[in-house]
Motif scaffolding. Structure first.
Motif, PDB file in Angstrom:
ATOM      1  N   VAL A 101       0.913  -1.154  -0.063  1.00  0.00           N
ATOM      2  CA  VAL A 101      -0.065   0.020  -0.032  1.00  0.00           C
ATOM      3  C   VAL A 101       0.945   1.293  -0.094  1.00  0.00           C
ATOM      4  N   VAL A 138      -5.126   6.710   0.837  1.00  0.00           N
ATOM      5  CA  VAL A 138      -4.384   5.580   0.054  1.00  0.00           C
ATOM      6  C   VAL A 138      -4.472   5.958  -1.149  1.00  0.00           C
ATOM      7  N   VAL A 172      -2.811   0.339  -4.505  1.00  0.00           N
ATOM      8  CA  VAL A 172      -2.582  -0.760  -3.786  1.00  0.00           C
ATOM      9  C   VAL A 172      -2.092  -1.699  -4.807  1.00  0.00           C
ATOM     10  N   LEU A 174     -10.581  -1.491   3.035  1.00  0.00           N
ATOM     11  CA  LEU A 174     -10.177  -0.284   3.487  1.00  0.00           C
ATOM     12  C   LEU A 174     -11.222   0.703   4.095  1.00  0.00           C
ATOM     13  N   LEU A 211     -10.493   2.037   7.981  1.00  0.00           N
ATOM     14  CA  LEU A 211     -10.545   3.448   8.089  1.00  0.00           C
ATOM     15  C   LEU A 211     -11.801   4.008   8.826  1.00  0.00           C
ATOM     16  N   LEU A 215     -16.616   3.272   1.979  1.00  0.00           N
ATOM     17  CA  LEU A 215     -15.415   4.207   1.243  1.00  0.00           C
ATOM     18  C   LEU A 215     -16.213   4.880   0.072  1.00  0.00           C
ATOM     19  N   VAL A 243      -5.090  -5.837   3.232  1.00  0.00           N
ATOM     20  CA  VAL A 243      -4.955  -4.438   3.053  1.00  0.00           C
ATOM     21  C   VAL A 243      -4.985  -3.720   4.257  1.00  0.00           C
ATOM     22  N   GLY A 244      -5.739  -4.017   5.329  1.00  0.00           N
ATOM     23  CA  GLY A 244      -5.607  -3.111   6.755  1.00  0.00           C
ATOM     24  C   GLY A 244      -4.221  -3.335   7.083  1.00  0.00           C
ATOM     25  N   LEU A 268      -1.647  -1.200   5.125  1.00  0.00           N
ATOM     26  CA  LEU A 268      -1.979   0.334   5.385  1.00  0.00           C
ATOM     27  C   LEU A 268      -1.287   0.819   6.697  1.00  0.00           C
TER      28      LEU A 268
END
Length: 723
Positions: A599, A610, A613, A640, A644, A667, A697-698, A701
């Motif tokens: 990321v 972001v 990716v 994401l 977030l 998102l 992805v978490g 990030l």
């Protein structure tokens, strides 16, 4: 199957029907009954089958997995088309009805969609169905043309014999093919022969979902149907003590109000607006003696303390001794909130009861559970219940209800009405977000030890949360009282950590839990990959090279391959901050699929933005790369948005704070990053793809954010950290 039996199986209609490992009894429903329509007329008898070839050359594949956007209609039809050598323009898809005996998930033993198993359990089955149809068409052509079967070819839906110049479409030979003996073990193609598998195919259901002709449960209307909404308890575990329906019955369009034991108070009306207004006018006293009244903050504290009494679920080596001898000890606690699934289409169902029989229309993710729940609620035999499986607007686990609570609720509504009729149950967005069935609130406590060279010498992860399986129909899947979905991903890690311990403490609450997209991996992937990154950084190791060094055992080859690929894609040099942007990496396997992500993030007034990716994925044979990329992209966007912004918060007293997308927000399109996906070429059988894109992805990030700002986010969502 004898020729006479086959003719009875076809009900005397012209066409070819193929079913693999299916008994001959039963009747296909859920729109499938109209899939085979010679001369424009629906078939009088629709047999149990996966493949149907009509006189107009169309090939209809009966899909046993619900289609809610993840692509089984297209993926499973691709398998059939490949082995049949059909042209893609011929292919059609129909949802299978609720019939556990005929359409069971081969990995579950019951009909259902979940655990990213649709392709994994159907790969061989659907290919064999297509291969059997191909064999029977060729046999029919050889018999009619008087030529050897081995001289006949099929290409793009055309059956040909080069020497005689004869050719035919599928439809003209379908009836004759139906008289042929189906091969018991039809030979399928070698990977080198694939023409459709591995290539991008447009999704079969896109046109109807684009032009509005796709039918969802909300589009179903029956004669005399009433719309019903239910007032559920404001606190989990509370029940109805008493209610006053006088004002509700004065609302124009409201026809009745009934208590639905175990669910709440139902308002029956002529339309949705009247039902909702009637519900607002209800006056209800609730018995909260067994209600959950703790807040999320109280739970976090209790869960944290409970880590001290966790049971061992995986141990290796002398981890405690290594902690004693470690040069550096790192400890961290991670907190994960309750999460709602928030699919675009809230839950709904239509039920019609007549003369002791019932027919239901719903986005049933586990029809094998919904069918007996409806039967039990109505007090009728399950054989008298038909479930038409509809398109659904998302799920992410929400419709995979072990309790079958939506089926049970609409059955209770019908039962309380006291006679024959038809009803549409509608849940609003507020009902869904405040109605429970959340990903459980979870605490991870991690410890790691490093030696003088910065090598990891000990690892401990203690996980504390509520069991999803305990106390329900899935409890039999627990082993020795342990729920593997509570800590999956934290155990059997690919890294060489010989001295380690994973523990689990089970907590209790009246909040109903449910699997959420990638289940336990959603929190274990975050906690383990962020903590590992912290240890590597503390030990002076590169985030990628340090992981690769730990992936030394033979079983970690596929993890290594995706990590090396994503590092190549992103041009990883080990520099974590470049031109004001941070970079983070994570790798995680879930549902037998291996995913690595990098990321790129910047800091916009103290909050992450972001930008890109990169993702490498190994999901075995890539049946349809277009669908795989779409699922990865969707999983990244879903993940994401969650890390977030999203949490379900129980306030003091036990009420839920969030109500709609204004407080549980998705998102937004301008927040969606650029995504680059590489699919690893593989000979392994296909594995899951609907869920594995979400867990990495978490942490990727979070690792990028820590590199950029020095801040480690240990409590999700990021928004909560900022507050």
């Amino acid at each position: 199957m004898t020729n006479q039996t086959r003719r009875q199986f076809l009900g005397g209609t012209a066409g070819l029907v193929i079913g693999m490992t299916l008994p001959l009894r039963g009747r296909a429903q859920s729109g499938a009954a109209n899939a085979f329509a010679p001369s424009g007329e629906p078939a009088k008898f629709a047999p149990n089958a996966f493949v149907r070839i009509a006189p107009d050359d169309t090939v209809t594949v009966i899909i046993k997995h619900i289609e809610f956007g993840q692509g089984p209609n297209t993926g499973l039809s691709t398998l059939v088309a490949e082995e049949l050598d059909a042209d893609w323009s011929q292919m059609r898809a129909e949802q299978a009805p609720a019939n556990n005996e005929l359409y069971a998930n081969l990995l579950f033993g019951l009909q259902g969609t979940g655990g990213s198993t649709a392709m994994a359990n159907s790969y061989t089955q659907m290919r064999q169905a297509g291969a059997a149809a191909r064999h029977m068409l060729i046999a029919a052509a050889a018999e009619q043309w008087g030529v050897p079967a081995e001289e006949i070819t099929i290409e793009k839906g055309t059956i040909s014999h080069a020497a005689s110049g004869k050719s035919s479409g599928f439809g003209a030979l379908a009836e004759a093919a139906a008289q042929q003996e189906a091969p018991a073990e039809p030979k399928v193609k070698d990977k080198s022969e694939f023409r459709l598998i591995g290539t991008d195919r447009p999704k079969l259901d896109t046109p109807e979902k684009t032009d509005g002709t796709a039918i969802y449960t909300m589009d179903v209307f029956r004669d005399g149907m009433q719309t019903v909404v239910v007032r559920h308890a404001p606190k989990f575990g509370a029940t109805v003590a008493s209610f006053d329906d006088a004002q509700a019955l004065e609302v124009p369009g409201v026809e009745a109000v009934r208590e639905i034991p175990g669910f709440g108070v139902a308002v029956y009306a002529r339309n949705t607006a009247a039902a909702m207004k009637g519900r607002e006018a209800l006056s209800i006293e609730w018995d909260e003696s067994k209600a959950e009244t703790r807040s999320s903050e109280q739970m976090y504290e209790e869960w944290s303390k409970a880590a001290e009494s966790a049971r061992d679920v995986e141990t290796a080596g002398d981890f405690s001794g290594k902690f004693d001898a470690g040069e550096t000890i790192l400890e961290e606690e991670f907190r994960f909130p309750f999460l709602a699934h928030a699919p675009l289409e809230p839950l709904d169902a239509v039920l019609e009861v007549k003369d002791g029989k019932a027919e239901c229309w719903m986005g049933a993710q586990f029809p094998s559970l919904d069918k007996p729940a409806i039967a039990q609620g109505l007090g009728i035999d399950p054989e008298n219940v038909i479930i038409n499986v509809m398109f659904a607007g998302g799920s992410f686990g929400r419709r995979a209800q072990p309790t079958a609570h939506i089926g049970a609720e609409i059955a209770a509504i019908a039962k309380a009405a006291g006679g024959d009729g038809s009803w549409k149950l509608v849940w609003t967005r507020e009902d869904d977000l405040q109605g429970g069935y959340y990903r459980p609130l979870t605490v991870h406590k991690l410890r790691g030890a490093l030696d003088a060279e910065g090598n990891i010498t000990a690892w401990e992860d203690v996980i504390v949360n509520q069991s999803i399986m305990a106390g329900g129909p899935m409890a039999g899947m627990m082993k020795d009282g342990l729920d593997p979905t509570s800590f999956e991903g934290g155990t059997k890690m690919p890294y060489d950590l010989p001295d380690m311990r994973v523990g689990w403490a089970q907590m209790e609450t009246a909040v109903p839990p449910l699997w959420w997209r990638s289940v336990g991996h959603t929190h274990t992937g975050y906690a383990t990959e962020v903590f590992l990154d912290m240890l590597l950084e503390k030990g002076g190791k590169d985030a990628v090279e340090g992981r690769l060094a730990l992936l030394g055992n033979d079983d970690a080859g596929r993890d290594r391959a995706v990590l090396e690929k994503v590092a190549e894609m992103a041009g990883w040099t080990g520099e974590r901050v470049k031109d004001g942007r941070g970079y983070g990496v994570a790798v995680h396997e879930s549902f037998n699929t291996y995913v690595a992500q990098i990321v790129e993030v910047s800091d916009i007034e103290g909050f992450p933005k972001v930008h890109k990716v990169w993702c490498a994925v190994d999901c075995g044979v890539a049946v349809n790369p277009n669908v795989i990329r779409a699922q990865i992209e969707g999983g990244i966007g879903y993940g994401l948005g969650t890390v977030l912004f999203d949490e379900i918060t129980l306030l003091e007293g036990g009420t839920v704070a969030q109500q709609n997308f204004d407080t549980y927000r998705m998102l937004r399109i301008n927040e969606m990053p650029e995504i680059e996906v590489a699919i690893i070429d593989s000979d392994a059988d296909p594995s899951g793809i609907g869920e594995p894109g979400t867990p990495p992805v978490g942490p990727a990030l979070a690792n990028a954010w820590r590199a950029l700002t020095g801040t480690t986010v240990t409590r999700l969502p990021f928004r909560a950290e900022k507050v």
